[in-house]
Design an enzyme around this catalytic site. Sequence first.
Site, mmCIF file in Angstrom:
data_model
loop_
_atom_site.group_PDB
_atom_site.id
_atom_site.type_symbol
_atom_site.label_atom_id
_atom_site.label_comp_id
_atom_site.label_asym_id
_atom_site.label_seq_id
_atom_site.Cartn_x
_atom_site.Cartn_y
_atom_site.Cartn_z
ATOM 1 N N HIS A 140 0.891 -1.175 0.000
ATOM 2 C CA HIS A 140 0.000 0.000 0.000
ATOM 3 C C HIS A 140 0.923 1.218 0.000
ATOM 4 O O HIS A 140 2.008 1.163 0.584
ATOM 5 C CB HIS A 140 -0.823 0.122 1.277
ATOM 6 C CG HIS A 140 -1.731 -1.021 1.596
ATOM 7 N ND1 HIS A 140 -1.310 -2.157 2.222
ATOM 8 C CD2 HIS A 140 -3.063 -1.164 1.427
ATOM 9 C CE1 HIS A 140 -2.354 -2.959 2.404
ATOM 10 N NE2 HIS A 140 -3.429 -2.380 1.926
ATOM 11 N N ASP A 178 2.384 2.010 3.356
ATOM 12 C CA ASP A 178 3.304 1.032 3.969
ATOM 13 C C ASP A 178 4.747 1.456 3.727
ATOM 14 O O ASP A 178 5.648 1.047 4.448
ATOM 15 C CB ASP A 178 3.195 -0.360 3.312
ATOM 16 C CG ASP A 178 1.802 -0.936 3.385
ATOM 17 O OD1 ASP A 178 1.086 -0.601 4.326
ATOM 18 O OD2 ASP A 178 1.457 -1.718 2.476
ATOM 19 N N GLU A 210 -8.819 -13.729 -1.275
ATOM 20 C CA GLU A 210 -8.126 -14.020 -0.012
ATOM 21 C C GLU A 210 -8.864 -15.124 0.724
ATOM 22 O O GLU A 210 -10.082 -15.057 0.912
ATOM 23 C CB GLU A 210 -8.049 -12.759 0.855
ATOM 24 C CG GLU A 210 -7.379 -13.068 2.186
ATOM 25 C CD GLU A 210 -7.149 -11.864 3.078
ATOM 26 O OE1 GLU A 210 -6.726 -10.809 2.585
ATOM 27 O OE2 GLU A 210 -7.395 -12.010 4.290
HETATM 28 C C1 XLS Z 1 -7.665 -6.480 4.599
HETATM 29 C C2 XLS Z 1 -7.143 -6.725 3.276
HETATM 30 C C3 XLS Z 1 -6.040 -5.794 2.799
HETATM 31 C C4 XLS Z 1 -5.885 -5.869 1.305
HETATM 32 C C5 XLS Z 1 -5.115 -4.757 0.701
HETATM 33 O O1 XLS Z 1 -8.430 -7.258 5.138
HETATM 34 O O2 XLS Z 1 -6.750 -8.066 3.230
HETATM 35 O O3 XLS Z 1 -4.861 -6.051 3.463
HETATM 36 O O4 XLS Z 1 -5.277 -7.062 0.919
HETATM 37 O O5 XLS Z 1 -5.643 -3.518 1.015
HETATM 38 CA CA CA Z 2 -5.787 -9.159 1.583
HETATM 39 CA CA CA Z 3 -7.291 -9.965 5.402
#
Ligand code: XLS
Ligand code: CA
Ligand code: CA
Length: 438
Positions: A101, A104, A268
Amino acid sequence: MSEIFKGIDTIRYEGPQSKNPLAFKFYDAEKIVMGKPMKAYLPFAMAWWHNLGAAGTDMFGRDTADKSFGAEKGTMAHARAKVDAGFEFMQKLGIEYFCFHDVDLVPEADDINETNARLDEISDYILEKMNKTGIKCLWGTANMFSNPRFMNGAGSTNSADVYCFAAAQIKKALELTVKLGGKGYVFWGGREGYETLLNTDVKFEQENIARLMHLAVDYGRKIGFTGDFYIEPKPKEPMKHQYDFDAATAIGFLRQYGLDKDFKMNIEANHATLAGHTFQHELRISAINGMLGSIDANQGDYLLGWDTDEFPFDVYEATMCMYEVLKAGGLTGGFNFDAKSRRPSNTYEDMFESYILGMDTFALGLIKAAEIIEDGRIDGFIAQKYSSFNEGIGAKIVAGEATLEELADYAHNLKNTTEPCSGKQERLQGVLNSILFK
Ligand code: XLS
Ligand code: CA
Ligand code: CA
């Protein structure tokens, strides 16, 4: 620049019998699986935020790990130290990509112009390291959820000024992604949702998010971004209800607003389970819609209702993930370890062992998924299950050549209905176990 992770050498493959915690047991980068070296199937990425930033702070207590890397936190010296640590870490593990990000990379200043100047400086330094090491950028994104200005959302905010701040951050993050040669650009809608409909115009908010995404696509293409944009679905947390609830919802949104040619999914694992789906379900829905782009490789905890971002160790899940990836012909993106070591795992050694665990789990998943495919019993059963559509009336249905009247006539002439075959779930689960544990 001096070594940061002293006493930890390059991590090597030693095989399943090894008791060395700082060695791979299953990830053997050059080992050939289904015709290609493992590393070609598993483009792993380091998540800048967790690995170089998260130090154990939670709602109940402060940092347990020291991630200063020898510099004072909140300074540009610290931002540079994180780059040094990150590249040393990736090199020692043989990780070829990173994800980031904007915030970061550098401490965010009060003035966005100052933040951008810092980003220019640090990205020059990152680029230098990339050129020296061959490490690449998987994807970039803008953090549009931490700053208090985004409390009512970014693309979904009620404030036109805040919307412009979001636009400015996306513009800069896209420029950085292009500068670093990133393959993708992620939208994770952390604050894009609502707590109550009593104060929310859902239609307006969704239209505004789509407008912002269109502007991002137009600008990205204009400055030479040829990669994929990604939506990363998540049903909740921080919002009670987030608009990108799951893959099906996000795909519907992209199609409704004409964004489906430029976007794919970044799936994810932990978000899938929060949505009440399996990881495999989300991958399959994305893949059959031609939208499986990239993966945030982590794991949740079924006993907890929030996003724990654990390093993946569940071999069943990783196997079924890799089964989907192999069936889809691989990923255009990669496997980003959006995961953090547990709060009491607070040493440098734990950082390495966490990645070893994640990489080994996916390597084992790959080996086992390849065995499932080569074994053929599961695919064979599925092909057989639907075989009544291969010929006769079934084939006509699939070819779109039958009318409803014709099907009804066909049914009226049937003497006995053929029974649909047994689903054989238990047999297939046994097959899976026999391959996993042979
Ligand atoms: C949060 C998300 C975040 C994204 C990127 O839950 O996983 O980390 O991957 O903004
Ligand atoms: Ca993520
Ligand atoms: Ca996450």
